[in-house]
Design a protein around this motif. Structure first.
Motif, PDB file in Angstrom:
ATOM      1  N   VAL A 185      -2.386   8.061  -6.350  1.00 47.02           N
ATOM      2  CA  VAL A 185      -3.411   7.747  -5.355  1.00 47.02           C
ATOM      3  C   VAL A 185      -2.746   7.813  -3.974  1.00 47.02           C
ATOM      4  O   VAL A 185      -2.456   6.803  -3.355  1.00 47.02           O
ATOM      5  N   LYS A 186      -2.574   9.033  -3.520  1.00 43.74           N
ATOM      6  CA  LYS A 186      -1.780   9.264  -2.304  1.00 43.74           C
ATOM      7  C   LYS A 186      -2.461   8.750  -1.035  1.00 43.74           C
ATOM      8  O   LYS A 186      -1.807   8.480  -0.038  1.00 43.74           O
ATOM      9  N   GLU A 187      -3.796   8.615  -1.114  1.00 40.20           N
ATOM     10  CA  GLU A 187      -4.557   8.208   0.084  1.00 40.20           C
ATOM     11  C   GLU A 187      -4.086   6.870   0.644  1.00 40.20           C
ATOM     12  O   GLU A 187      -4.224   6.606   1.834  1.00 40.20           O
ATOM     13  N   PHE A 188      -3.548   5.991  -0.219  1.00 36.85           N
ATOM     14  CA  PHE A 188      -3.102   4.685   0.270  1.00 36.85           C
ATOM     15  C   PHE A 188      -1.970   4.820   1.289  1.00 36.85           C
ATOM     16  O   PHE A 188      -1.709   3.913   2.074  1.00 36.85           O
ATOM     17  N   GLU A 189      -1.280   5.949   1.251  1.00 36.16           N
ATOM     18  CA  GLU A 189      -0.176   6.143   2.202  1.00 36.16           C
ATOM     19  C   GLU A 189      -0.679   6.301   3.641  1.00 36.16           C
ATOM     20  O   GLU A 189       0.120   6.310   4.576  1.00 36.16           O
ATOM     21  N   LEU A 222       0.829  -1.211   0.000  1.00 38.59           N
ATOM     22  CA  LEU A 222       0.000   0.000   0.000  1.00 38.59           C
ATOM     23  C   LEU A 222       0.860   1.257   0.000  1.00 38.59           C
ATOM     24  O   LEU A 222       0.379   2.351  -0.280  1.00 38.59           O
ATOM     25  N   ALA A 223       2.152   1.091   0.287  1.00 38.12           N
ATOM     26  CA  ALA A 223       3.086   2.223   0.298  1.00 38.12           C
ATOM     27  C   ALA A 223       3.518   2.624  -1.112  1.00 38.12           C
ATOM     28  O   ALA A 223       4.203   3.623  -1.282  1.00 38.12           O
ATOM     29  N   LYS A 224       3.122   1.832  -2.106  1.00 41.43           N
ATOM     30  CA  LYS A 224       3.669   2.062  -3.455  1.00 41.43           C
ATOM     31  C   LYS A 224       2.659   2.652  -4.435  1.00 41.43           C
ATOM     32  O   LYS A 224       2.900   2.660  -5.641  1.00 41.43           O
TER      33      LYS A 224
END
Ligand code: LMR
Length: 346
Positions: free
Chosen positions: A103-107, A95-97
């Protein structure tokens, strides 16, 4: 265009023209190339193989799943490009990638200490927050099928990491996430983004001095052989989204897609049952080598780590979205309240 990119384009073109062949389409199985970067014996590696078994069985052989582990086909960033181009059909990046995809929200999943437990993490990934995150991938030509688990991360280096001050100026490898960059800077370290397949060598040659990962990833890549100390900090989480090329997925016959969905659900249940067990076993195996000291933090040290890293949650609000962070924190409180009566009864 570099060589890898040329290869991606060429293999996408070959896949496309093969799909057009008149008789080939009638007889040849539909091929799903599933590429990933970790070892086959990790939780993700085993679940990919389980999905292959279940998918091929459920479709009576009309689908063939080819699993390519250990960055055999592509490294981290290239595999996402390959998926979008259709050179591979399925991935499970951490999810960091997803930041480089836009899709920055995964960070949010990288935020230090945001998930107090696995139960809480599951209530986020399996509930409306998880569903709405997967939906965000559609505009990128990607369909999200499931969240897979790995676990909470440890920190490693060639010196003991007991207090935040021990990180001062240490070159620490991170995945390509702005949150992880901020987390390492909050500790005073110097973060360096590296592809997973390059980490062992970078540690061995001193390009980086330390890293964070789950015990199963450390152990299966033999990183512990070039790191003298591992601190069980559980400061952050590592998990995955299983994703497919949307055009490929939408173009599948309905019965095939339904069968694959079922296989994915079953593989996901399996993955979640083995992840913690495998991480516990990997940590025990690292300890057993006697060559890497496994450090457990005292409550006082844990409090210092938290104090250094928790402010990253607020600092990253603009990047990730205040509402998303708040809704994860609310879910944490709800889950904690739900667990409380059970805990009291025990
Ligand atoms: C990493 O790059 O450290 C991890 O994302 C590898 C993985 O896929 O677990």
């Amino acid at each position: 265009m570099n060589l890898r990119r040329v290869l991606v384009v060429v293999s996408a073109a070959v896949a496309f023209s093969a799909a057009l062949g008149p008789n080939a389409a009638a007889q040849a199985p539909i091929v799903i190339k599933f590429s990933h970067v970790v070892a086959p014996e990790t939780p993700k590696g085993q679940a990919a193989l389980r999905f292959k078994l279940l998918a091929e069985r459920a479709t009576g052989g009309r689908v063939k799943v080819e699993v390519y582990p250990n960055s055999q086909l592509y490294k981290d960033k290239e595999e996402l490009e390959a998926l979008q181009l259709g050179a591979v059909q399925m991935l499970a990046p951490s999810l960091a990638k997803f930041g480089p995809l836009g899709v920055k929200e995964f960070e949010a999943f990288d935020l230090p200490y945001i998930f107090p437990s696995k139960a809480m993490l599951n209530s986020v990934t399996e509930g409306p927050i998880g569903r709405s995150l997967l939906k965000k991938l559609e505009s990128k030509g990607i369909t999200g099928l499931a969240f897979w688990d790995n676990g909470f991360k440890v920190m490693s280096a060639n010196k003991p990491l007991r207090r935040p001050a021990d990180f001062k100026d240490l070159r620490m490898r991170i995945q390509s996430s702005n949150v992880l960059d901020a987390q390492m800077r909050a500790l005073g370290a110097s973060p360096q983004v590296l592809a997973f397949s390059d980490v062992y060598q970078a540690l061995q040659t001193g390009v980086v001095e330390g890293t964070e990962n789950t015990p199963s990833n450390l152990y299966t890549q033999k990183m512990n052989e070039v790191q003298k100390y591992v601190t069980v900090s559980n400061h952050g989480y590592l998990g995955y989204a299983v994703i497919v090329n949307k055009k490929f997925w939408d173009g599948l016959p309905t019965d095939i897609r339904r069968a694959l969905d079922g296989a994915m659900q079953e593989a996901t249940v399996y993955e979640k049952t083995i992840a913690q067990r495998d991480n516990d076993a990997a940590l025990a195996a690292i300890r057993k080598t006697g060559k890497t000291e496994v450090i457990t933090l005292t409550p006082q040290e844990q409090a210092e780590w938290r104090a250094a890293m928790v402010p990253v949650q607020r600092a990253m609000q603009t990047r990730i979205g205040k509402d998303l962070i708040l809704s994860i924190n609310r879910e944490a409180a709800r889950e904690a309240a739900a667990q409380a009566p059970t805990a009291a009864r025990r």
